[in-house]
Scaffold this motif. Structure first.
Motif, PDB file in Angstrom:
ATOM      1  N   MET A  27       0.841  -1.200   0.000  1.00 38.46           N
ATOM      2  CA  MET A  27       0.000   0.000   0.000  1.00 38.46           C
ATOM      3  C   MET A  27       0.881   1.257   0.000  1.00 38.46           C
ATOM      4  O   MET A  27       0.630   2.188  -0.755  1.00 38.46           O
ATOM      5  CB  MET A  27      -0.946   0.005   1.204  1.00 38.46           C
ATOM      6  CG  MET A  27      -1.819   1.250   1.272  1.00 38.46           C
ATOM      7  SD  MET A  27      -2.890   1.467  -0.164  1.00 38.46           S
ATOM      8  CE  MET A  27      -4.261   0.475   0.322  1.00 38.46           C
ATOM      9  N   GLN A  28       1.918   1.271   0.815  1.00 38.78           N
ATOM     10  CA  GLN A  28       2.843   2.409   0.834  1.00 38.78           C
ATOM     11  C   GLN A  28       3.574   2.531  -0.501  1.00 38.78           C
ATOM     12  O   GLN A  28       3.799   3.635  -0.987  1.00 38.78           O
ATOM     13  CB  GLN A  28       3.851   2.283   1.967  1.00 38.78           C
ATOM     14  CG  GLN A  28       3.308   2.650   3.308  1.00 38.78           C
ATOM     15  CD  GLN A  28       4.399   2.647   4.371  1.00 38.78           C
ATOM     16  OE1 GLN A  28       5.508   2.144   4.162  1.00 38.78           O
ATOM     17  NE2 GLN A  28       4.064   3.190   5.523  1.00 38.78           N
ATOM     18  N   ALA A  30       2.405   1.695  -3.426  1.00 41.18           N
ATOM     19  CA  ALA A  30       1.446   2.272  -4.368  1.00 41.18           C
ATOM     20  C   ALA A  30       1.293   3.773  -4.133  1.00 41.18           C
ATOM     21  O   ALA A  30       1.201   4.554  -5.089  1.00 41.18           O
ATOM     22  CB  ALA A  30       0.096   1.572  -4.242  1.00 41.18           C
ATOM     23  N   GLU A  31       1.297   4.207  -2.873  1.00 40.26           N
ATOM     24  CA  GLU A  31       1.186   5.628  -2.565  1.00 40.26           C
ATOM     25  C   GLU A  31       2.402   6.403  -3.065  1.00 40.26           C
ATOM     26  O   GLU A  31       2.265   7.490  -3.633  1.00 40.26           O
ATOM     27  CB  GLU A  31       1.006   5.827  -1.057  1.00 40.26           C
ATOM     28  CG  GLU A  31      -0.338   5.356  -0.552  1.00 40.26           C
ATOM     29  CD  GLU A  31      -0.431   5.297   0.967  1.00 40.26           C
ATOM     30  OE1 GLU A  31       0.559   5.640   1.663  1.00 40.26           O
ATOM     31  OE2 GLU A  31      -1.502   4.906   1.466  1.00 40.26           O
ATOM     32  N   VAL A  32       3.599   5.849  -2.877  1.00 41.94           N
ATOM     33  CA  VAL A  32       4.822   6.491  -3.368  1.00 41.94           C
ATOM     34  C   VAL A  32       4.763   6.608  -4.886  1.00 41.94           C
ATOM     35  O   VAL A  32       5.076   7.651  -5.462  1.00 41.94           O
ATOM     36  CB  VAL A  32       6.080   5.712  -2.921  1.00 41.94           C
ATOM     37  CG1 VAL A  32       7.315   6.186  -3.671  1.00 41.94           C
ATOM     38  CG2 VAL A  32       6.282   5.846  -1.417  1.00 41.94           C
ATOM     39  N   THR A  34       2.079   6.572  -6.969  1.00 40.26           N
ATOM     40  CA  THR A  34       1.047   7.463  -7.503  1.00 40.26           C
ATOM     41  C   THR A  34       1.386   8.926  -7.275  1.00 40.26           C
ATOM     42  O   THR A  34       0.911   9.787  -8.017  1.00 40.26           O
ATOM     43  CB  THR A  34      -0.345   7.152  -6.915  1.00 40.26           C
ATOM     44  OG1 THR A  34      -0.284   7.221  -5.496  1.00 40.26           O
ATOM     45  CG2 THR A  34      -0.821   5.779  -7.342  1.00 40.26           C
ATOM     46  N   ALA A  35       2.222   9.229  -6.285  1.00 39.35           N
ATOM     47  CA  ALA A  35       2.631  10.608  -6.027  1.00 39.35           C
ATOM     48  C   ALA A  35       3.823  11.036  -6.879  1.00 39.35           C
ATOM     49  O   ALA A  35       4.151  12.215  -6.942  1.00 39.35           O
ATOM     50  CB  ALA A  35       2.971  10.773  -4.543  1.00 39.35           C
ATOM     51  N   LEU A  62      -4.019  -2.244  -6.386  1.00 39.94           N
ATOM     52  CA  LEU A  62      -3.880  -1.026  -5.582  1.00 39.94           C
ATOM     53  C   LEU A  62      -3.682   0.202  -6.473  1.00 39.94           C
ATOM     54  O   LEU A  62      -4.245   1.273  -6.213  1.00 39.94           O
ATOM     55  CB  LEU A  62      -2.714  -1.158  -4.598  1.00 39.94           C
ATOM     56  CG  LEU A  62      -2.861  -2.222  -3.516  1.00 39.94           C
ATOM     57  CD1 LEU A  62      -1.556  -2.397  -2.750  1.00 39.94           C
ATOM     58  CD2 LEU A  62      -4.002  -1.872  -2.581  1.00 39.94           C
ATOM     59  N   GLN A  66      -6.273   3.613  -7.554  1.00 41.99           N
ATOM     60  CA  GLN A  66      -5.837   5.010  -7.532  1.00 41.99           C
ATOM     61  C   GLN A  66      -6.003   5.682  -8.894  1.00 41.99           C
ATOM     62  O   GLN A  66      -5.524   6.794  -9.107  1.00 41.99           O
ATOM     63  CB  GLN A  66      -4.368   5.103  -7.102  1.00 41.99           C
ATOM     64  CG  GLN A  66      -4.105   4.600  -5.701  1.00 41.99           C
ATOM     65  CD  GLN A  66      -4.719   5.506  -4.652  1.00 41.99           C
ATOM     66  OE1 GLN A  66      -4.740   6.716  -4.795  1.00 41.99           O
ATOM     67  NE2 GLN A  66      -5.237   4.910  -3.599  1.00 41.99           N
TER      68      GLN A  66
END
Length: 107
Positions: A27-28, A30-32, A34-35, A62, A66
């Motif tokens: 999850m982290q 994927a967040e990195v 997408t940003a 994931l 997004q």
């Protein structure tokens, strides 16, 4: 121990223009991703059947959640100019920043 191995790998990879991030879970990751500015087009290239690789393939759903489009690679020419791609590394060497990739599914 992981941090001790990651930092030299990151330093060597950064020296040749690569980027690496140490995250706690997918999850982290994927967040990195997408940003990241490279994902402005919201398009990620993956090897054929990447979503089936446990546990790493989970990141595909994931990223889709997004709003990221996932494209499977075809020929080597189809991946040449992709701004963002995922691959599975068979081996990484922290001392040199080397990564061994093998993708036998490409045409």
């Amino acid at each position: 121990m992981t941090q001790d191995l990651f930092l030299p790998f990151q330093a060597h990879l950064s020296a040749i223009g690569g980027e690496s991030y140490l995250v706690a879970n997918l999850m982290q990751a994927a967040e990195v991703m997408t940003a990241h500015p490279a994902l402005a087009e919201k398009d990620v290239l993956v090897p054929p059947n990447f979503a089936e690789l446990a546990p790493w393939g989970t990141i595909v759903s994931l990223l889709r959640d997004q709003g990221i489009r996932i494209r499977e690679a075809g020929s080597p020419a189809s991946v040449a100019d992709a701004p963002v791609g995922l691959s599975s590394a068979a081996l990484a060497v922290a001392e040199t920043g080397s990564v061994l990739l093998a993708e036998n599914a490409l045409e």
